[in-house]
Design a protein around this motif. Structure first.
Motif, PDB file in Angstrom:
ATOM      1  N   ARG A   1       0.859  -1.182   0.000  1.00 38.87           N
ATOM      2  CA  ARG A   1       0.000   0.000   0.000  1.00 38.87           C
ATOM      3  C   ARG A   1       0.892   1.226   0.000  1.00 38.87           C
ATOM      4  O   ARG A   1       1.796   1.350   0.820  1.00 38.87           O
ATOM      5  CB  ARG A   1      -0.891   0.017   1.235  1.00 38.87           C
ATOM      6  CG  ARG A   1      -1.868   1.173   1.198  1.00 38.87           C
ATOM      7  CD  ARG A   1      -2.740   1.213   2.444  1.00 38.87           C
ATOM      8  NE  ARG A   1      -3.725   2.252   2.404  1.00 38.87           N
ATOM      9  CZ  ARG A   1      -3.514   3.548   2.349  1.00 38.87           C
ATOM     10  NH1 ARG A   1      -2.284   4.009   2.277  1.00 38.87           N
ATOM     11  NH2 ARG A   1      -4.503   4.422   2.351  1.00 38.87           N
TER      12      ARG A   1
ATOM     13  N   PRO B   1      -7.671   2.552  -2.551  1.00 37.51           N
ATOM     14  CA  PRO B   1      -6.783   1.385  -2.623  1.00 37.51           C
ATOM     15  C   PRO B   1      -7.292   0.315  -3.587  1.00 37.51           C
ATOM     16  O   PRO B   1      -8.501   0.198  -3.830  1.00 37.51           O
ATOM     17  CB  PRO B   1      -6.767   0.851  -1.186  1.00 37.51           C
ATOM     18  CG  PRO B   1      -7.278   1.962  -0.343  1.00 37.51           C
ATOM     19  CD  PRO B   1      -8.179   2.779  -1.207  1.00 37.51           C
TER      20      PRO B   1
ATOM     21  N   GLU C   1      -7.620  -2.835  -3.253  1.00 37.83           N
ATOM     22  CA  GLU C   1      -8.538  -3.841  -2.705  1.00 37.83           C
ATOM     23  C   GLU C   1      -9.987  -3.376  -2.676  1.00 37.83           C
ATOM     24  O   GLU C   1     -10.902  -4.180  -2.549  1.00 37.83           O
ATOM     25  CB  GLU C   1      -8.096  -4.323  -1.314  1.00 37.83           C
ATOM     26  CG  GLU C   1      -7.926  -3.241  -0.278  1.00 37.83           C
ATOM     27  CD  GLU C   1      -6.527  -2.642  -0.226  1.00 37.83           C
ATOM     28  OE1 GLU C   1      -6.274  -1.882   0.717  1.00 37.83           O
ATOM     29  OE2 GLU C   1      -5.705  -2.911  -1.105  1.00 37.83           O
TER      30      GLU C   1
ATOM     31  N   GLY D   1      -5.038   0.481  -7.779  1.00 38.92           N
ATOM     32  CA  GLY D   1      -5.477   1.632  -7.010  1.00 38.92           C
ATOM     33  C   GLY D   1      -5.862   2.768  -7.940  1.00 38.92           C
ATOM     34  O   GLY D   1      -5.573   2.755  -9.138  1.00 38.92           O
TER      35      GLY D   1
END
Length: 132
Positions: A19, A60, A62, A69
């Motif tokens: 991240r 992000p 996810e 992203g």
């Protein structure tokens, strides 16, 4: 959960995730804007130390269906004048979107550029006279 395979052979989803912090994306965006502005006409009129400021909103990977992203970038810049402001801003937008996409693997659908100040030869002369 491990499968006994060496780390290089694990499926990507099982190796973990990276991240990139919003402030890192903002620094990359500001640097990309500096690169574009250094090539802009009349860049010599902008006083040293006046650097683009970037604000970023990141979604992000996810949380997105595409697996990458997403970054929305907002920049504040100062330009030399006279120059083709629209063309300079378009160059900045393209450079920022490309560099952020390359370096942090994010989609950049929006780069807003706000011109905060224009610097001309006349203002540079008047500022030098006042500083004595």
């Amino acid at each position: 959960m491990t499968t006994g395979l060496p780390l290089g052979r694990l499926p990507a989803a099982e190796r973990g995730a990276t991240r990139v912090a919003d402030r890192v994306v903002a620094k990359i965006a500001a640097q990309a804007a500096r690169e574009a502005l250094a090539r802009a006409p009349r860049a010599d009129l902008v006083p040293p130390g006046r650097v683009p400021q970037a604000m970023v909103t990141v979604v992000p990977a996810e949380l997105r269906a595409r697996g990458r992203g997403l970054a929305r970038v907002r920049l504040a810049v100062e330009l030399g004048y006279p120059s083709d402001i629209r063309a300079v801003c378009a160059e900045v937008r393209g450079q920022v979107a490309a560099r952020v996409g390359e370096l942090v693997d994010m989609d950049v659908p929006e780069v807003s550029v706000e011109v905060e100040r224009l610097h001309s030869a006349a203002t540079a002369r008047s500022e030098r006279r006042r500083v004595r």
